[in-house]
Design a protein around this motif. Structure first.
Motif, PDB file in Angstrom:
ATOM      1  N   VAL A 197      11.164  -2.976  -7.118  1.00 36.92           N
ATOM      2  CA  VAL A 197      12.091  -4.017  -6.681  1.00 36.92           C
ATOM      3  C   VAL A 197      11.412  -4.927  -5.666  1.00 36.92           C
ATOM      4  O   VAL A 197      10.602  -4.478  -4.848  1.00 36.92           O
ATOM      5  CB  VAL A 197      13.341  -3.357  -6.055  1.00 36.92           C
ATOM      6  N   MET A 198      11.732  -6.218  -5.700  1.00 40.97           N
ATOM      7  CA  MET A 198      11.180  -7.165  -4.735  1.00 40.97           C
ATOM      8  C   MET A 198      11.907  -7.064  -3.403  1.00 40.97           C
ATOM      9  O   MET A 198      13.129  -7.212  -3.339  1.00 40.97           O
ATOM     10  CB  MET A 198      11.281  -8.605  -5.256  1.00 40.97           C
ATOM     11  N   ALA A 199      11.151  -6.812  -2.335  1.00 45.35           N
ATOM     12  CA  ALA A 199      11.705  -6.792  -0.978  1.00 45.35           C
ATOM     13  C   ALA A 199      11.558  -8.178  -0.364  1.00 45.35           C
ATOM     14  O   ALA A 199      10.497  -8.807  -0.477  1.00 45.35           O
ATOM     15  CB  ALA A 199      10.978  -5.757  -0.126  1.00 45.35           C
ATOM     16  N   ASP A 211       0.414   2.445 -11.863  1.00 40.81           N
ATOM     17  CA  ASP A 211      -0.294   1.473 -12.691  1.00 40.81           C
ATOM     18  C   ASP A 211       0.585   0.275 -13.040  1.00 40.81           C
ATOM     19  O   ASP A 211       0.093  -0.745 -13.507  1.00 40.81           O
ATOM     20  CB  ASP A 211      -0.793   2.133 -13.972  1.00 40.81           C
ATOM     21  N   HIS A 212       1.898   0.424 -12.841  1.00 41.86           N
ATOM     22  CA  HIS A 212       2.817  -0.674 -13.132  1.00 41.86           C
ATOM     23  C   HIS A 212       2.799  -1.668 -11.975  1.00 41.86           C
ATOM     24  O   HIS A 212       3.153  -1.323 -10.841  1.00 41.86           O
ATOM     25  CB  HIS A 212       4.234  -0.144 -13.342  1.00 41.86           C
ATOM     26  N   ASN A 213       2.394  -2.884 -12.255  1.00 41.87           N
ATOM     27  CA  ASN A 213       2.388  -3.917 -11.221  1.00 41.87           C
ATOM     28  C   ASN A 213       3.675  -4.728 -11.312  1.00 41.87           C
ATOM     29  O   ASN A 213       4.249  -4.876 -12.393  1.00 41.87           O
ATOM     30  CB  ASN A 213       1.171  -4.821 -11.383  1.00 41.87           C
ATOM     31  N   PHE A 214       4.125  -5.254 -10.198  1.00 40.98           N
ATOM     32  CA  PHE A 214       5.380  -6.005 -10.184  1.00 40.98           C
ATOM     33  C   PHE A 214       5.412  -6.930  -8.971  1.00 40.98           C
ATOM     34  O   PHE A 214       4.615  -6.780  -8.044  1.00 40.98           O
ATOM     35  CB  PHE A 214       6.581  -5.047 -10.143  1.00 40.98           C
ATOM     36  N   ASP A 229       2.338  -9.646  -5.568  1.00 45.69           N
ATOM     37  CA  ASP A 229       2.482  -8.476  -6.418  1.00 45.69           C
ATOM     38  C   ASP A 229       2.046  -7.219  -5.676  1.00 45.69           C
ATOM     39  O   ASP A 229       1.290  -7.272  -4.695  1.00 45.69           O
ATOM     40  CB  ASP A 229       1.697  -8.649  -7.725  1.00 45.69           C
ATOM     41  N   PHE A 230       2.490  -6.067  -6.173  1.00 47.41           N
ATOM     42  CA  PHE A 230       2.292  -4.795  -5.487  1.00 47.41           C
ATOM     43  C   PHE A 230       0.819  -4.410  -5.374  1.00 47.41           C
ATOM     44  O   PHE A 230       0.348  -3.982  -4.320  1.00 47.41           O
ATOM     45  CB  PHE A 230       3.073  -3.706  -6.232  1.00 47.41           C
TER      46      PHE A 230
END
Length: 528
Positions: free
Chosen positions: A88-90, A167-170, A190-191
């Motif tokens: 989730v985006m903070a 491994d999941h970038n967001f 991105d993370f």
């Protein structure tokens, strides 16, 4: 195990080799009470569990956006890291925003939730301006308690990192630009780029589990957030304190931190005659990070002369993250780029300039922002094939970056280019000057002129100015203004080229400091 997975696990779940009883966060006692609160790493991750559990209970899912605002606290930090566990985006925002401003941000970015501290004074106005989305507002402190009482087990509890995919970038973070000369924009990061930057900076600063780092800067600013996250990645202790000089000094003397982080204004406050060198215990301090605003060379030199400690200037932006740190280079420099970054100096046509030549600074890095949220055209203006166009003017010498000024702030007086920082640097040396900001209002004949807004340091002259504000036409105030202007103009004739000398002056008593953003920059929007 790859480095990204390792960094993500350590940041969000604590890692198996970390002492759970060690202090993760020390903060002032709640509600303005005396004393302080200590939170171990075990307690910190239990709080993250609680936030994650409540997010899940409210239907938060990957790709959603959550806004949070409040003074620096362990709960504010936990609310951010819990977002990242879920993809989730903070969106941490300035606690000093008005209810109207906060509502505008929440509606514009379409948040799933808005976590607002119980100390936020303008909540009624916030609720009024979000209309039928009022139900999305929750209290930051109570929210964690709801998560604990729900009985749900977060990923950091007995399940460990089960279900978490590093491994999941967001899109993990949106930080608002400070907006000192225009409308704030939301820079999205991105993370994976955040993790890489945290690890790189922590290594450069020599962070480890024995370090105590003092952080008065808000985590709604990229500088404050990166200091916080770097410390957590490396198992250090983060010490929150208020952005107020006496609290800053008290925290230093009580905890003798290894690392300080602050804006030039904070370090400058320690140069006051009321603060003897022996009154500040810097015996264990080895890195004194400065960012958020330009560090005047005179301030840096005076500080080292008084305390025998060097201020370590840094460089970065909301769009690029921190990309340079000056640990041992020339005091005029903002440091060398970190290993992952390459800096270009270009001319107006985009051509590379040789070493020593002045031009626009462009940052080439794999860790730049993704862009400004909802502003693709504005993003294209700064994110080019070469990298991020900073708008800063400077040059490279022996691998170090030197800043001349901001292109957007440059004043053109009858064809002559003037950078406010070079005028401010000189005027700050005058003993009558407590604070100075230089702007460039329009002028019918010259295009622009140089205007200096001065906060007067001398107590007697400052008092007369203040009396004059309350009694227009007061002769004492008029005499004080004339005395101050005579001094300043003579000083400028001796120290500044003709085109750099201010043609307009705004003199203020010390009771009227220059307006600041929460990151410590002078907010020039209302001064021009």
């Amino acid at each position: 195990m790859n480095k990204t997975l390792s960094s993500a696990e350590v940041l969000l779940f604590g890692g198996s080799n970390r002492s759970k009883d060690k202090d993760a966060v020390i903060q002032p006692a709640a509600g303005g009470a005396a004393g302080e609160q200590h939170f171990s790493y075990s307690q910190f991750y239990e709080l993250i569990d609680a936030y994650e559990a409540e997010y899940r209970a409210r239907g938060v899912k990957a790709g959603d956006r959550i806004l949070m605002t409040g003074p620096n606290s362990v709960r504010l930090a936990a609310s951010i890291f819990a977002c990242w566990r879920l993809g989730v985006m903070a969106i941490p925002v300035d606690f000093r925003m008005t209810g109207q401003e906060l509502a505008n941000v929440a509606l514009k970015v379409d948040v799933k939730l808005a976590l607002v501290s119980q100390r936020f004074a303008d909540r009624a106005k916030l609720e009024e301006n979000v209309g039928d989305k009022k139900k999305l507002i929750a209290t930051l402190e109570d929210f964690a308690e709801s998560g604990k009482q729900s009985g749900s087990q977060g990923a950091g509890g007995s399940a460990g990192t089960s279900g978490f995919n590093a491994d999941h970038n967001f899109s993990a973070l949106m930080i608002l630009t400070s907006g000192t000369t225009g409308t704030p924009k939301g820079a999205v990061h991105d993370f994976h780029s955040l993790l890489a930057n945290f690890s790189e900076l922590g290594e450069l600063a020599g962070l480890d589990s024995e370090v105590v780092a003092l952080l008065p800067l808000p985590v709604s600013h990229i500088f404050g957030l990166e200091v916080l996250a770097c410390c957590i990645v490396y198992g250090a202790t983060i010490l929150f304190c208020e952005l107020e000089p006496s609290k800053f000094v008290a925290a230093i003397n009580k905890h003798r931190p290894h690392i300080l982080s602050g804006v030039p204004l904070m370090y400058g406050s320690l140069l006051s005659d009321s603060v003897p060198a022996g009154a500040v215990d810097l015996s264990r301090t080895r890195v004194l990070l400065s960012g958020g605003a330009p560090l005047p060379v005179t301030l840096a030199k005076d500080f080292e002369k008084k305390f025998g400690k060097r201020i370590n200037n840094g460089y970065g932006s909301t769009e690029s993250k921190i990309i340079a740190l000056n640990l041992d280079g020339p005091v005029e420099s903002i440091g060398r780029p970190v290993p992952s970054v390459k800096v270009h100096i270009i001319d107006k046509d985009g051509n590379d300039l040789p070493e020593g030549s002045e031009g626009e600074i462009v940052i080439e890095s794999p860790h730049l922002m993704q862009g400004y949220l909802g502003q693709p055209e504005t993003t294209k203006e700064v994110m080019t094939e070469r990298g991020y166009r900073t708008g800063d003017i400077g040059y490279l010498k022996d691998g170090y970056i030197f800043i001349s000024g901001r292109a957007k702030e440059m004043i053109v007086v009858a064809g002559n280019k003037v950078f406010p920082s070079e005028v401010e640097e000189v005027l700050s040396k005058n003993p009558l000057v407590a604070e100075v900001a230089v702007t460039g209002p329009e002028h019918r004949k010259l295009g622009q002129i140089v205007k200096a807004t001065i906060v007067v340091k001398d107590e007697q002259l400052s008092k007369k100015l203040e009396e004059g504000a309350n009694k227009p036409g007061d002769p004492g105030s008029k005499e004080a203004r004339e005395e101050i202007l005579k001094n300043l103009k003579q000083f400028c004739q001796e120290n500044l080229k003709r085109e750099l000398r201010p043609m307009e002056w705004d003199l203020r008593p010390c009771s009227q400091p220059l307006p600041k953003t929460r990151s410590g920059k002078v907010d020039k929007k209302g001064l021009a």
